[in-house]
Design an enzyme around this catalytic site. Structure first.
Site, PDB file in Angstrom:
ATOM      1  N   HIS A 456      24.517  59.324 -32.089  1.00 19.64           N
ATOM      2  CA  HIS A 456      23.639  60.232 -31.345  1.00 19.64           C
ATOM      3  C   HIS A 456      22.189  59.840 -31.576  1.00 19.64           C
ATOM      4  O   HIS A 456      21.605  60.147 -32.625  1.00 19.64           O
ATOM      5  CB  HIS A 456      23.908  61.682 -31.780  1.00 19.64           C
ATOM      6  CG  HIS A 456      22.978  62.672 -31.140  1.00 19.64           C
ATOM      7  ND1 HIS A 456      22.651  63.874 -31.715  1.00 19.64           N
ATOM      8  CD2 HIS A 456      22.290  62.621 -29.963  1.00 19.64           C
ATOM      9  CE1 HIS A 456      21.812  64.522 -30.916  1.00 19.64           C
ATOM     10  NE2 HIS A 456      21.578  63.782 -29.866  1.00 19.64           N
ATOM     11  N   LEU A 467      19.001  58.943 -36.420  1.00 16.48           N
ATOM     12  CA  LEU A 467      20.266  58.654 -35.725  1.00 16.48           C
ATOM     13  C   LEU A 467      21.369  59.414 -36.453  1.00 16.48           C
ATOM     14  O   LEU A 467      21.478  59.326 -37.681  1.00 16.48           O
ATOM     15  CB  LEU A 467      20.547  57.147 -35.770  1.00 16.48           C
ATOM     16  CG  LEU A 467      21.949  56.716 -35.321  1.00 16.48           C
ATOM     17  CD1 LEU A 467      22.137  56.956 -33.819  1.00 16.48           C
ATOM     18  CD2 LEU A 467      22.195  55.233 -35.629  1.00 16.48           C
ATOM     19  N   GLU A 468      22.169  60.167 -35.685  1.00 18.30           N
ATOM     20  CA  GLU A 468      23.352  60.793 -36.268  1.00 18.30           C
ATOM     21  C   GLU A 468      24.543  59.901 -35.943  1.00 18.30           C
ATOM     22  O   GLU A 468      24.773  59.577 -34.770  1.00 18.30           O
ATOM     23  CB  GLU A 468      23.593  62.183 -35.661  1.00 18.30           C
ATOM     24  CG  GLU A 468      22.560  63.217 -36.081  1.00 18.30           C
ATOM     25  CD  GLU A 468      22.843  64.603 -35.481  1.00 18.30           C
ATOM     26  OE1 GLU A 468      22.637  65.597 -36.181  1.00 18.30           O
ATOM     27  OE2 GLU A 468      23.259  64.696 -34.303  1.00 18.30           O
ATOM     28  N   VAL A 469      25.282  59.503 -36.959  1.00 19.42           N
ATOM     29  CA  VAL A 469      26.510  58.727 -36.742  1.00 19.42           C
ATOM     30  C   VAL A 469      27.687  59.665 -36.986  1.00 19.42           C
ATOM     31  O   VAL A 469      27.733  60.358 -38.008  1.00 19.42           O
ATOM     32  CB  VAL A 469      26.553  57.505 -37.679  1.00 19.42           C
ATOM     33  CG1 VAL A 469      27.955  56.914 -37.737  1.00 19.42           C
ATOM     34  CG2 VAL A 469      25.566  56.440 -37.203  1.00 19.42           C
ATOM     35  N   VAL A 505      21.826  68.343 -35.987  1.00 19.85           N
ATOM     36  CA  VAL A 505      20.498  68.706 -35.492  1.00 19.85           C
ATOM     37  C   VAL A 505      20.582  69.765 -34.382  1.00 19.85           C
ATOM     38  O   VAL A 505      19.932  70.817 -34.461  1.00 19.85           O
ATOM     39  CB  VAL A 505      19.730  67.450 -35.025  1.00 19.85           C
ATOM     40  CG1 VAL A 505      18.472  67.828 -34.264  1.00 19.85           C
ATOM     41  CG2 VAL A 505      19.358  66.588 -36.221  1.00 19.85           C
TER      42      VAL A 505
END
Ligand code: 3H9
Length: 713
Positions: A456, A467-469, A505
């Protein structure tokens, strides 16, 4: 990080034809830092060299090819317990550098790699500075970012070298410059390619030993007007102070103190300036703000080493990246990947016209870097050549990672995944760029769900640092470490989050965004809502944030949240009403605010009419703020309890880098710890009683309150 012991000296030297070539290499450390032990070595070394009649000059280098000196040892600050102790540390550093500045023989520094904080202060005390244009060379005084000021003479020596205006520009922003710019600004005397750094520095030392003295450029008429006389300087200080007031909202004391240290030193002379600098350093080093900023520094570093899952194999080194979808997000990912990670990018979309548009947009990211002189023309041309595209999956078989950034709809994403697996049967990792759709659901369409993962990115990709993984239920650990590793190469701070609606988030932002509607319905104005959030320390208020994200996007996310979490995250009708009227925020020129010429112009009063509300005071400003912030804290606590983030550290870093939760408050979970769970629960209960169950304190907070415990040990 252990300090170098006496048994393994960090400083070594040899004398070549009257020039002492000194090398600093803190063994067993990735970077050189100036700890107490290293300071002692410096003193002893310079004393020996001063008394050695064979030594006519000194040439100083780092033994680490990609690091000069990263500054004073930050770990030592954490241990300081009083302002007086911190002041002594600063005075001690000044004293050591004074010994270098007064050294009876010339000293030339050859700089390659990071030359920051105390490292640059050391270089400033030398007689001559040569920098190599190695890509890792960066020079500056970033102390402000840690809530302190340059306390080893930096506030005195830099303005004397480059003028008050340029020095304040750097010190107050905590900026580090690349070698080329440092040279242009006069921070270094010579700029050379890496292979000749050593010989040129030694030659400069030798020339100085023979009596030659460097001539430094004047600063021109404007420079004289602003820096060269007390009246001009007064204007510079006034302008800087005004800018700081606007920018910091009074939440960060360090830049004001740094400004004072510079001003005081230029008015009262070097030695008085140094004294004031040390006093101010002492006061700042033990503030809560500095503690929080230092914690963030260490948390971010720890994250850099984290592979995302325990025991994961090393990431696959991605050299070729496939991108499906050449819209705003796809092209943003493409341009950023090329710019930061220098990978070959292959883009695919349904027709060539779209692909061409995507490639153009990706290239704009590179053009922007060229314009800002972050890359040379040659590098620009080389990077542009890495971008290619087509309307088929040709070439995708070579990509170690493919990221899709197509329309945010489960069926569309699944369709793309099926197509990809059909066209590239032996394809490697496949990432979905989604802000809300569960990865496990997308992976249901996969033949090999083990290679499917979520990445994301936040918009605009080139600028947003997080960055969201998101691993799905069956994602292979190696795919996780590859996505994390590649995200980091793209320059992102990466957190690994659980596959759940809104991830981290968007989940914790939901109550914050929803509360806008409730507050407006009670008569709060948009200015009050945004203004209070900014006073709390957010870079922009929640209403502006929604306009930036796009109200259509926000509406979509809000509905996913509602479907997943029920009434607690019920969005208010406001955003939907604006979307229906075609007002999507900044991108359409109108949202809650009006925009023209790319600028925000002020609240669009007709937004109130569309929402059927009237700004007539509403709740007290303090309550506005309390409702906005406690909503985030409560949801964050609940999500931590559900394991959405792997640790409070990841949660705080995610909130700070994801949507600008004020860094000086350490993130929502640190802030919750500071307020105390018992107080939070009591405040939430009072709000719930008056405003409804959306404020009911979550079980995690209640449990912490009962046990008198915290998120952090
Ligand atoms: C200062 O100088 C005050 C003075 O004015 C006055 C004093 C009186 N201290 O980031 P990385 C560690 S304040 C201690 O992954 P990269 C870091 O924690 C200082 N440790 O590498 C990590 O440790 P670990 C002003 C430090 O290549 C390891 O080194 N200076 C320090 O991505 C590798 O770091 C700064 O604010 C330090 N000063 O980036 C610069 N620096 O492996 C801070 C690094 O145990 N540093 N470490 O996790 C940086 O910005 C980056 O580390 C740097 C390298 C660009 C140098």
């Amino acid at each position: 990080m252990p300090s170098p012991s006496r048994g393994a000296p960090a400083l070594t030297w040899e004398i070549q034809d009257g020039i002492a070539v000194v090398v600093l290499d803190c063994k067993d450390q990735p970077v050189n830092t100036i700890s107490r032990a290293v300071k002692d070595e410096f003193r002893a070394c310079f004393e020996t060299l001063a008394n050695d009649a064979n030594v006519k000059a000194v040439a100083f280098f780092s033994g680490k090819p990609e690091n000069f000196i990263a500054g004073a040892d930050i770990e030592e600050f954490v241990k300081l317990t009083s302002a007086a102790e911190a002041e002594r540390l600063s005075a001690d550093g000044q004293d050591m550098l004074d010994q270098v500045a007064r050294f009876p023989k010339p000293v030339a520094a050859g700089i390659q790699g990071a030359c920051l904080g105390g490292g640059f202060e050391f270089a400033l005390a030398c007689s001559y500075r040569v920098a190599s244009n190695h890509p890792k060379t960066q020079i500056g005084l970033p102390e402000i970012q840690l809530g302190i000021l340059p306390g080893a003479g930096g506030c005195q020596r830099l303005p004397r070298l480059v003028g008050a205006r340029a020095a304040l520009d750097m010190i107050l922003a905590g900026k580090a410059e690349r070698a080329e710019k440092a040279f242009r600004l006069g921070m270094v005397d010579e700029l050379v390619p890496p292979p000749i750094l050593r010989s040129i520095t030694i030659a400069a030392a030798r020339r100085m030993a023979g009596g030659w003295r460097p001539k430094r450029r004047g600063r021109g008429f404007i420079g004289w007007l602003l820096d060269g006389n007390p009246l001009g300087r007064m204007l510079v200080y006034r302008g800087a102070r005004k800018q700081l007031e606007d920018k910091t909202g009074g939440n960060y004391p360090a830049p004001f103190a740094a400004l004072e240290a510079v001003e005081y030193g230029l008015r009262h002379g070097m030695s008085e300036g140094l004294k004031r600098e040390a006093q101010l350093f002492g006061q700042l080093a033990v503030t809560d703000v500095s503690r929080k900023l230092v914690q963030i520094f260490f948390a971010t570093n720890a994250l850099k080493k984290d592979r995302g899952v325990d025991g994961a194999p090393a990431p696959v080194a991605v050299q070729r990246l496939g991108i499906v979808g050449s819209g705003f997000m796809g092209s943003g990912i493409a341009g950023t990947a090329v710019a930061q990670a220098t990978v070959d990018v292959r883009m695919k979309d349904s027709d060539l016209a779209r692909v061409a548009g995507g490639l153009r947009a990706a290239r704009e990211i590179l053009d922007d870097r060229l314009k800002r002189r972050r890359i040379t023309k040659y590098e620009h041309a080389r990077l542009v050549a890495l971008l290619s595209g087509s309307d088929s999956y040709a070439g995708f078989w070579r990509a170690e990672l493919t990221i899709e950034a197509v329309f945010e709809e489960l069926s569309v994403k699944q369709q793309v995944l099926r197509e990809f697996e059909g066209a590239v049967p032996d394809g490697a990792a496949f990432a979905s760029n989604t802000s809300t759709i569960p990865i496990t659901s997308i992976a249901e369409a996969a033949r090999v769900p083990e290679r499917v993962i979520g990445m994301h990115f936040f918009s605009p990709v080139a600028k947003m640092p997080l960055l969201e993984v998101i691993p799905g239920e069956r994602t292979a650990p190696g795919v996780v470490s590859t996505a994390v590793g590649f995200g980091r190469r793209m320059g992102k701070t990466v957190i690994v989050v659980k596959d759940s609606p809104g991830f981290w988030v968007n989940r914790i932002l939901a109550p914050y965004a929803n509360e806008i509607g409730h507050l407006m319905a009670e008569g709060a104005s948009i200015e009050t809502i945004d203004g209070m959030a900014v006073r709390f320390g957010f870079p922009v208020g929640p209403v502006t944030l929604l306009d930036e994200v796009g109200l259509d996007v926000a509406e979509k996310v809000a509905h996913v949240m509602l479907a997943a979490y029920g009434d607690r995250l019920q969005p208010t009708a406001g955003v939907a009403a604006l979307v229906k009227a075609g007002r999507l925020g900044r991108k359409s020129g109108r949202g809650f605010y009006e925009y023209s010429g790319g600028k925000k112009r002020g609240v669009d009063a007709s937004a109130y009419e569309l929402l059927g509300v009237h700004p007539n005071g509403g709740p007290r400003p303090a309550e506005v703020l309390q409702r906005l912030v406690l909503g985030i804290l409560n949801e964050a606590a609940r999500a931590v309890g559900e394991g959405v983030v792997r640790s409070p550290r990841d949660g705080d870093i995610g909130a700070i880098f994801g949507f600008g939760f004020p860094p000086f408050r350490g993130g929502p979970l640190r802030h919750a710890d500071d307020l105390g769970a018992a107080r939070l629960v009591a405040d939430l209960e009072r709000l719930a009683e008056r405003l409804g169950p959306r404020f009911a304190p979550c079980e995690v907070l209640q449990d912490l309150a009962r046990r008198n415990a915290k998120f952090y040990p």
